[in-house]
Enzyme design. Structure first.
Site, PDB file in Angstrom:
ATOM      1  N   ARG A 132       0.844  -1.202   0.000  1.00 62.27           N
ATOM      2  CA  ARG A 132       0.000   0.000   0.000  1.00 62.27           C
ATOM      3  C   ARG A 132       0.875   1.247   0.000  1.00 62.27           C
ATOM      4  O   ARG A 132       0.655   2.176  -0.768  1.00 62.27           O
ATOM      5  CB  ARG A 132      -0.920  -0.001   1.209  1.00 62.27           C
ATOM      6  N   ASP A 145      -0.349  -6.111  -3.894  1.00 59.10           N
ATOM      7  CA  ASP A 145      -1.744  -5.791  -3.621  1.00 59.10           C
ATOM      8  C   ASP A 145      -2.279  -4.981  -4.792  1.00 59.10           C
ATOM      9  O   ASP A 145      -1.573  -4.770  -5.795  1.00 59.10           O
ATOM     10  CB  ASP A 145      -1.897  -5.045  -2.287  1.00 59.10           C
ATOM     11  N   HIS A 168      -7.039  -8.855  -4.411  1.00 55.77           N
ATOM     12  CA  HIS A 168      -5.939  -7.923  -4.124  1.00 55.77           C
ATOM     13  C   HIS A 168      -4.835  -7.999  -5.177  1.00 55.77           C
ATOM     14  O   HIS A 168      -3.655  -8.001  -4.854  1.00 55.77           O
ATOM     15  CB  HIS A 168      -5.367  -8.204  -2.727  1.00 55.77           C
ATOM     16  N   GLU A 178     -10.324 -11.670   0.971  1.00 51.17           N
ATOM     17  CA  GLU A 178     -11.157 -10.630   0.357  1.00 51.17           C
ATOM     18  C   GLU A 178     -11.190 -10.716  -1.171  1.00 51.17           C
ATOM     19  O   GLU A 178     -10.804  -9.779  -1.864  1.00 51.17           O
ATOM     20  CB  GLU A 178     -10.651  -9.246   0.797  1.00 51.17           C
ATOM     21  N   TYR A 198      -4.116  -5.864  15.153  1.00 48.59           N
ATOM     22  CA  TYR A 198      -3.945  -5.089  13.932  1.00 48.59           C
ATOM     23  C   TYR A 198      -3.401  -3.718  14.331  1.00 48.59           C
ATOM     24  O   TYR A 198      -4.121  -2.881  14.866  1.00 48.59           O
ATOM     25  CB  TYR A 198      -5.279  -4.991  13.170  1.00 48.59           C
ATOM     26  N   THR A 238      -0.799  -0.513   5.715  1.00 48.33           N
ATOM     27  CA  THR A 238      -0.250   0.840   5.580  1.00 48.33           C
ATOM     28  C   THR A 238      -1.059   1.761   4.669  1.00 48.33           C
ATOM     29  O   THR A 238      -0.510   2.713   4.110  1.00 48.33           O
ATOM     30  CB  THR A 238       1.209   0.784   5.073  1.00 48.33           C
TER      31      THR A 238
HETATM   32  C1  TNX Z   1      -8.167  -6.299   5.808  1.00 50.15           C
HETATM   33  S1  TNX Z   1      -6.317  -8.466   6.806  1.00 50.15           S
HETATM   34  C2  TNX Z   1      -7.238  -6.723   4.863  1.00 50.15           C
HETATM   35  C3  TNX Z   1      -6.242  -5.759   4.354  1.00 50.15           C
HETATM   36  C4  TNX Z   1      -6.491  -4.382   4.864  1.00 50.15           C
HETATM   37  C5  TNX Z   1      -6.827  -4.432   6.340  1.00 50.15           C
HETATM   38  C6  TNX Z   1      -6.982  -3.075   6.977  1.00 50.15           C
HETATM   39  C7  TNX Z   1      -6.521  -8.897   5.382  1.00 50.15           C
HETATM   40  C8  TNX Z   1      -6.136 -10.250   5.092  1.00 50.15           C
HETATM   41  N1  TNX Z   1      -7.063  -8.036   4.489  1.00 50.15           N
HETATM   42  O1  TNX Z   1      -6.246  -5.810   2.941  1.00 50.15           O
HETATM   43  O2  TNX Z   1      -5.340  -3.646   4.636  1.00 50.15           O
HETATM   44  O3  TNX Z   1      -8.017  -5.156   6.512  1.00 50.15           O
HETATM   45  O4  TNX Z   1      -7.105  -3.182   8.375  1.00 50.15           O
END
Ligand code: TNX
Length: 540
Positions: free
Chosen positions: A141, A170, A241, A311, A402, A456
């Site tokens: 990031r 990402d 991502h 995600e 986190y 970040t």
């Molecule tokens: C979730 S943790 C994400 C990240 C983001 C983060 C921000 C994870 C596996 N995926 O892509 O940066 O939350 O807190």
């Protein structure tokens, strides 16, 4: 002595004589301790202007097979300091304790106030609670130059942490040179601007941002880490991502759903629908990437390769004829199983090459690949399910560790994100949830350890990274190293008192941690919109 992380057993000699470290101190390094000897000469040699020339007596380093891996004994008497480690790593962790005993000046790179240090007479026996004591740095990031990574390796070592998970790719950037796919860095390693703040923020800078590590940079990082007994776990995030890769090679995206040739490296944040196409050519492409990654991260240094898996929105796969044909051809039930097939492919591929796959807990959805380990981030639940199914787990629940989440509920926190997680909250984080502990040692052992993750999106400089990371990483280090009681019984007051001495060490190292009373004026970011979560975090 205010040691952090706290050792298991400390015996002080009330009338014992100090050991005086000075120009006459020699260093006697037994077989297997050469790396620690080099490190000690660099650290103490710089701080006190001493040579630590080879010779009998003085500081003595030994590997003692009678001790466990990573365990050490440290004895300080008037004539000599002896560190015995169960292995080379144990000796190195002992040397970290020795540096703390030498006082805050030992954390500077050149002498201030004399070329001598006094170490108190003491006998320490110590060993870590967990074998995986990790920190994740998101260099995708916001890119962090190589020097920042090397500096963080030093900071991890000083806290006896032994895993650096590098989030290398990402939507917003691709940070590792891959020789056979030069556009990944030519195109994917930079973006035209950046959204400042999260969610509702409408601010953009119009400033190009980017950077990447050359293969020699990566080799240097890995070797520097290995010298400090730290494993570097690379993360190449698939199938979500991945927009930076698609911007570089549009054929990787779902070309029958959108025109992927127009996708830029992303300048905003959040969960992104533009994911990889689940095709053979995408698999071959990433096998090519991973071949180079395996070459850069040798198995003995880093058996684990993180492939993300988090995600990954499934809309494009739902709309894609190609993806749907794939589902039918493979006899899969749905898009979740398609993702599971995708991850399973790389599980087999890595296993065939003597490696282990690790992924975020979404890789449980649609079925977990047989050899996979899980980074449990959405809470404990994924980790518990994975452990019950016989998989290894690294606990990193966002509710607890986190470090991008804010440290205080007040208005002065820079770009406030997530729940309030103070130093004390992190100190009371327990990596092994009660449910697993109750089910016995077989399941407890599945928890390899824990990891604090630093994302970040809102951290564009090393100064901002320092602020979010410290002092909480020191509390985390004690959680994963020391033999602490159950969370409610932990002596945070005692820890906070030791932190006074530890902050002086961090000052000497030049770490711009969050002061206990709140940020310095220059650490604030007034007016930049974050993304808050209210109330205490739900424990899931
Ligand atoms: C979730 S943790 C994400 C990240 C983001 C983060 C921000 C994870 C596996 N995926 O892509 O940066 O939350 O807190």
């Amino acid at each position: 002595m205010d040691l952090i992380p706290a050792p298991r057993l400390v015996r002080t000699a009330p009338r014992g004589e100090d050991f005086v470290l000075n120009a006459g101190t020699s260093l006697d390094a037994g077989p297997g301790t050469e790396g620690t000897a080099r490190w000690l000469r660099g650290a103490l040699g710089g701080a006190f202007g001493v040579d630590l020339a080879p010779g009998a007596g003085g500081i003595v380093l030994r590997v003692d097979g009678g001790l466990d891996a990573e365990a050490y004994r440290l004895d300080v008497g008037p004539e000599r300091v002896e560190i015995a480690g169960g292995d080379a790593a144990g000796v190195f962790w002992g040397a970290q304790t020795l540096r703390q005993l030498a006082g805050e000046r030992a954390f500077r790179r050149a002498p201030v106030g004399g070329r001598e240090a006094r170490l108190p007479a003491v006998a320490i026996e110590d060993a870590p609670r967990f074998g995986w004591r990790g920190f994740m740095l998101d260099v995708a990031r916001h890119f962090m130059p190589k020097d920042v990574v090397l500096r963080y390796l030093d900071l991890l070592a000083a806290h006896k942490l032994n895993v650096l998970h590098l989030h290398l790719t990402d939507d917003q950037g691709w940070r590792i040179e891959i020789k056979r796919y030069p556009r990944l860095t030519e195109v994917g390693a930079w973006r035209t601007g950046t959204k400042v703040g999260l969610r509702e923020s409408t601010r953009f800078d119009d400033r190009p941002h980017g950077g990447y590590y050359t293969q020699d940079d990566i080799r240097e990082i890995v070797a520097y880490a290995a010298e400090r007994h730290i494993r570097v776990v690379p993360e190449i995030d698939v199938p979500g991502h991945s927009q930076a890769a698609i911007a570089a090679y549009p054929e990787l995206g779902n070309t029958d759903v959108i025109d992927t040739t127009t996708l830029p490296v992303l300048t905003t944040w959040g969960v992104n629908p533009n994911v990889l196409a689940p095709t053979d050519s995408t698999l071959r492409f990433y096998e090519g990437v991973l071949e180079e990654v395996l070459d850069l991260f040798p198995a003995d240094v880093s058996p684990f390769v993180h492939i993300g898996g988090d995600e990954c929105p499934k809309e494009q796969w739902r709309d894609s004829k190609t993806a749907q044909a794939r589902i039918e051809e493979l006899g899969l039930r749905d898009e979740d199983e398609l993702q599971s097939w995708f991850i399973g492919h790389f599980d087999r591929w890595l296993t065939e090459r003597g490696r282990r796959l690790i992924g975020w807990d979404e890789i449980l959805e649609g079925g977990l690949a047989p050899g996979a380990a899980v980074s449990s981030w959405r809470g404990y639940a994924g980790g518990i399910a994975a452990a019950r199914a016989g998989h290894d787990v690294v606990m990193c629940p966002e509710q607890h560790v986190y470090l991008d989440h804010r440290q205080d509920g007040g208005p002065d926190e820079p770009i406030p994100i997530g729940w309030v997680r103070s130093q004390e909250d992190v100190y009371r984080f327990e990596p092994v949830p009660a449910q697993l502990a109750e089910e016995g040692a077989r399941l407890t052992r599945r928890v390899l350890g824990a990891q604090a993750n630093l994302w970040t999106e809102a951290l564009d400089t090393v100064r901002a990274v320092d602020y979010q990371t410290f002092p909480r990483l020191a509390a985390f280090a004690e959680v994963v190293w020391s033999d602490l009681p159950a969370p409610a019984l932990r002596d945070h007051d005692g820890f906070a008192a030791r932190m006074t001495a530890h902050r002086a060490r961090l000052d000497a190292l030049g770490v711009e941690y969050r002061p206990p009373g709140g940020p310095h004026p220059w650490q604030r970011r007034p007016g930049v919109v974050g993304r808050l979560k209210e109330g205490p975090p739900p424990i899931v």
